[in-house]
Design an enzyme around this catalytic site. Sequence first.
Site, PDB file in Angstrom:
ATOM      1  NE  ARG A  64      -3.312  69.470 -14.268  1.00  0.00           N
ATOM      2  CZ  ARG A  64      -3.242  70.799 -14.120  1.00  0.00           C
ATOM      3  NH1 ARG A  64      -4.293  71.496 -13.746  1.00  0.00           N
ATOM      4  NH2 ARG A  64      -2.095  71.418 -14.317  1.00  0.00           N
ATOM      5  CB  ALA A  66       3.370  70.400  -7.907  1.00  0.00           C
ATOM      6  CG  ASP A 253       4.518  68.365 -11.735  1.00  0.00           C
ATOM      7  OD1 ASP A 253       3.438  68.063 -11.195  1.00  0.00           O
ATOM      8  OD2 ASP A 253       4.582  68.992 -12.798  1.00  0.00           O
TER       9      ASP A 253
END
Length: 382
Positions: A64, A66, A253
Amino acid sequence: MADQYAYSGDDKRPTEIPAIRWEEPPEGPVLVLLDQTRLPAEEVELVCTDAPALVEAIRSLAVRGAPLLGIAGAYGVALAAVRGFDVDEAAAALASARPTAVNLAVGVRRAQSAHEAALAKGGDVRQAAAAALAAARQLHREDAEASGRMAEHGLALLDELLPGGGHRILTHCNTGSLVSGGEGTAFAVALAAHRVGRLRRLWVDETRPLLQGARLTAYEAARSGMAYTLLTDNAAGSLFAAGEVDAVLIGADRIAADGSVANKVGSYPLAVLARYHHVPFIVVAPVTTVDLDTADGASIEVEQRPGHEVTEVVAPQVPVAGAEAGGGIPVAPLGTQAYNPAFDVTPPELVTAIVTEEGVVSPVTAEALAEVCARSRRVAAG
């Protein structure tokens, strides 16, 4: 398919297990991930031999963050190419695994474009696969370098806004080496302040509902020897009111063309609190997180997570007898509906600055963001 094998960790040293790496054992190339769903209880590596395994790892949040998702997406395309699977099919599945984080699609496109370019030049499938892998490795290196430059720019900005040191920084979710090819984004700035003796306290939001702050940021802060304190998300307001927060540092993100910032849900309330209490609210993200094709915050697709992440509590490594849905302990009545967006969107007028590897954007405007992106493209081309 994916296999798992565990490593024991020494809590007195920084983790030596990278968040992601490419390996080529005799049985064929694999992508190895540090399974973040198992932290901090144990360090377990997840071995992906194909794109579907990586897609599942992305959706389950085993991998996980970005920047790391961009790297993973690129390696996923390379993995499909090297192992002889359908590259376009793998790319489509990977790019859509999580809709809000723009880096994932960027990384996928980069490796896919390298693969296509090699074929267009008359290369065979082996050469095209090598091109995709080279693109993924290059993205990995660039992200590590970007992390270092963001830390430098971010620390300089903190010293400008808060002369004298002794910074008390509040952060949200997890933005360290677990989400990056380097030392992270927002966390890397706090770590840089710590290393030069200017970090007084890192306030760590636990970050509901998956506790990335409690499980991951606290894990990284402890291993880095930083002074940190964990708090529940809804306790942040009392910290501001008591004058205990000097700056907020978060990652992102996706950043829209107008400067709207999508980040882990709970970020927007911090921006509102920061504005009311006259505290800088700083976003740290690489240029690849800026999406000029997304006009504004309203155009950002916000991922909705399963309701059981709110209605159940899951403890790492603890099996729960008779558990259903997410495999956790119910904390709400059976049948309770849950609102569980993964992200929220902070408008640009609440953002003091966006720190990128190409410099600081402040005030945050569409024109300034477009310029920093253009500057990044010129650097890449030159």
